[in-house]
Design a protein around this motif. Structure first.
Motif, short mmCIF file in Angstrom:
data_model
loop_
_atom_site.label_atom_id
_atom_site.label_comp_id
_atom_site.label_asym_id
_atom_site.label_seq_id
_atom_site.Cartn_x
_atom_site.Cartn_y
_atom_site.Cartn_z
N ALA A 143 -21.13 43.60 69.57
CA ALA A 143 -21.04 44.82 68.78
C ALA A 143 -22.38 45.55 68.77
N PHE A 144 -23.45 44.86 69.14
CA PHE A 144 -24.78 45.44 69.17
C PHE A 144 -25.15 45.91 70.57
N LEU A 145 -24.95 45.04 71.57
CA LEU A 145 -25.22 45.36 72.98
C LEU A 145 -24.13 44.73 73.84
N PRO A 146 -23.80 45.35 74.97
CA PRO A 146 -22.81 44.74 75.86
C PRO A 146 -23.37 43.47 76.52
N PRO A 147 -22.49 42.55 76.94
CA PRO A 147 -22.95 41.28 77.51
C PRO A 147 -23.94 41.42 78.66
N ASP A 148 -23.78 42.41 79.55
CA ASP A 148 -24.73 42.55 80.66
C ASP A 148 -26.13 42.91 80.17
N ALA A 149 -26.23 43.63 79.06
CA ALA A 149 -27.55 43.95 78.49
C ALA A 149 -28.20 42.69 77.93
N TRP A 150 -27.42 41.84 77.25
CA TRP A 150 -27.97 40.57 76.75
C TRP A 150 -28.44 39.71 77.92
N ASP A 151 -27.67 39.68 79.01
CA ASP A 151 -28.07 38.90 80.17
C ASP A 151 -29.42 39.37 80.71
N ARG A 152 -29.63 40.69 80.78
CA ARG A 152 -30.91 41.23 81.26
C ARG A 152 -32.05 40.91 80.28
N LEU A 153 -31.79 41.06 78.98
CA LEU A 153 -32.83 40.80 77.98
C LEU A 153 -33.25 39.34 77.92
N HIS A 154 -32.28 38.44 78.05
CA HIS A 154 -32.55 37.02 77.86
C HIS A 154 -32.67 36.25 79.17
N GLY A 155 -32.38 36.91 80.30
CA GLY A 155 -32.46 36.22 81.58
C GLY A 155 -33.89 35.91 81.96
N PRO A 156 -34.15 34.69 82.38
CA PRO A 156 -35.53 34.31 82.69
C PRO A 156 -36.05 34.98 83.96
N VAL A 157 -37.32 35.36 83.88
CA VAL A 157 -38.09 35.80 85.04
C VAL A 157 -39.30 34.88 85.04
N GLY A 158 -39.19 33.76 85.72
CA GLY A 158 -40.21 32.73 85.62
C GLY A 158 -40.12 32.07 84.25
N ARG A 159 -41.25 32.03 83.54
CA ARG A 159 -41.27 31.43 82.20
C ARG A 159 -40.98 32.43 81.10
N TYR A 160 -40.75 33.70 81.47
CA TYR A 160 -40.57 34.74 80.48
C TYR A 160 -39.21 35.41 80.61
N ALA A 161 -38.82 36.12 79.58
CA ALA A 161 -37.56 36.87 79.56
C ALA A 161 -37.77 38.10 78.68
N MET A 162 -38.19 39.21 79.27
CA MET A 162 -38.37 40.48 78.55
C MET A 162 -39.14 40.31 77.24
#
Length: 112
Positions: free
Chosen positions: A27-46
């Motif tokens: 209800a806040f963000l669509p699932p693909d946005a959560w995936d981008r926000l929380h998806g790891p890039v190395g040891r970090y995620a946004m």
């Protein structure tokens, strides 16, 4: 001294913010946005740091320390009126202990 990005939140608002992240509330963000926000890039995620099965963030202005963790559908936040390495280590210890016992996050209003 202001916080990073000059974001100021009272604890209740921070917990609402973290609960939305922990639950990945559609209800806040669509699932693909959560995936981008929380998806790891190395040891970090946004802006989040990978911490075990979750995501963590901490900050200090040398006088205050705040740490937060989200994972497994749970959210935890600890803030203290102390800075420095000792405060960081102690808030991290408390944060992880609380995370083990935290109930599932339940996002509440306001939502966009």
């Amino acid at each position: 001294m202001g916080p990073a990005g000059t974001v100021h939140l009272p604890p209740a608002a921070m917990m609402r913010f973290l609960a939305v992240h922990a639950a990945e509330d559609p209800a806040f963000l669509p699932p693909d946005a959560w995936d981008r926000l929380h998806g790891p890039v190395g040891r970090y995620a946004m802006g989040w740091r990978r911490a075990g099965d979750g995501l963590a963030h901490f900050g200090s202005n040398t006088a205050w320390m705040a740490q937060m963790w989200i994972g497994e559908g749970r959210a935890v936040f600890v803030a203290v009126n102390a800075g420095g390495e000792a405060a960081k280590l102690e808030t991290e210890r408390v944060l992880m202990r609380l995370a083990e016992a935290a109930p599932p996050a339940t996002p509440t209003a306001p939502r966009p």
